[in-house]
Every structure is written in C-alpha cells, then in structure tokens.
Motif scaffolding. Sequence first.
Motif, short mmCIF file in Angstrom:
data_model
loop_
_atom_site.label_atom_id
_atom_site.label_comp_id
_atom_site.label_asym_id
_atom_site.label_seq_id
_atom_site.Cartn_x
_atom_site.Cartn_y
_atom_site.Cartn_z
N UNK A 8 20.70 67.97 69.49
CA UNK A 8 19.93 68.68 68.21
C UNK A 8 19.47 67.45 67.38
N UNK A 9 19.38 66.29 67.54
CA UNK A 9 18.92 65.47 66.65
C UNK A 9 17.07 65.13 67.01
N UNK A 10 16.41 64.78 66.21
CA UNK A 10 14.97 64.64 66.32
C UNK A 10 15.16 63.12 66.91
N UNK A 11 13.83 62.93 67.57
CA UNK A 11 13.73 61.31 67.99
C UNK A 11 14.01 60.50 67.03
N UNK A 16 17.24 56.21 65.00
CA UNK A 16 18.04 55.52 63.74
C UNK A 16 19.62 55.29 64.24
N UNK A 17 20.03 56.32 64.96
CA UNK A 17 21.40 56.22 65.35
C UNK A 17 21.57 55.23 66.55
N UNK A 47 11.47 51.64 72.09
CA UNK A 47 11.76 52.80 71.63
C UNK A 47 12.65 53.52 72.37
N UNK A 48 12.22 53.67 73.90
CA UNK A 48 12.96 54.34 74.66
C UNK A 48 14.51 53.98 74.89
N UNK A 49 14.93 52.67 74.96
CA UNK A 49 16.06 52.37 75.14
C UNK A 49 16.86 52.24 73.74
N UNK A 50 16.15 52.08 72.65
CA UNK A 50 16.87 52.54 71.45
C UNK A 50 17.32 53.88 71.27
N UNK A 55 21.09 55.25 71.17
CA UNK A 55 21.29 56.59 70.54
C UNK A 55 21.84 57.76 71.10
N UNK A 56 21.82 57.84 72.40
CA UNK A 56 22.25 59.04 73.14
C UNK A 56 23.27 58.53 73.86
N UNK A 57 23.47 57.54 74.91
CA UNK A 57 24.52 57.28 75.59
C UNK A 57 25.64 56.41 74.90
#
Length: 133
Positions: A8-11, A16-17, A47-50, A55-57
């Motif tokens: 549910x978070x934007x990219x 940022x997370x 950007x992808x790894x961040x 940010x996800x895992x």
Amino acid sequence: MSRPTGAGLSDEERYDQGMTVRREVLSPEHVDRATANATELSADWQDFITRVAWGDVWSRPALDRRSRSIAVLSSLIAHGHHEELAMHLRAAIRNGLTLDEIREVILQSAIYSGVPAANTAFRIANEVFADEL
C-alpha cells in the motif's frame, strides 16, 4: 495473514522507508558512498535495492534485524559473495550480533556450505574485525 510492511505504500514511501533501514543497517557513510557513486548505468539499481531489498524485505516485521543478519551472513558465505560478506559482517554488529555469535554462524556454515567457504569467511571476518580481536 498479516499485510507486508511495504504493501500500500507508494514507490517514494517505500524508497524513504528503505533508505532509513539501509542507513541504519549498513551505516550512513556506506549508503552515502554508494548513492554518491551511482552512475547513469547504476542509478536504477540503487533505487531498486533501496525500495525492494530495504523498503520491502528488510522492513517486514516477522524477523528482527539480528535474525535477518544471521540469514544474510549464511547465504553470503554459501554463495561466496565476499565483498557483500565484509559489508554485512559490519552490519551484523550494528544489528546486535556479537563476535562470538558471528563465529558460530561461520562455524555452522561450514557444515552446510563447506569448509573452504567457512575458511574464507573467517579470513574476511578477521580482516573486518582486526582492530577488535
């Protein structure tokens, strides 16, 4: 089933997370260096790894950072990713592992990943922690 942290978070919010977690785990100096050295070729990768890795895992709540560090160290040893291993040995200390616990992770890895992999991991750990041994 609980909703993943990044759902549910934007990219931008995931970025940022991820940047917050990445800086806490790897150190602000390391992350600043990595992002400053991004090129036109590697900017999308940063950007992808961040967003995804951090940010996800790494932001999921089911495992604490100590546990994630143990999993990461084991995987890096098993796959021979030596440059990443050195970085994540430092991160493991920031995530609360002790040198004794890191020693045990490497010893455990010898059983499942092989003696040569553990031998290399101990060499790298000795280099990373030379000032602390």
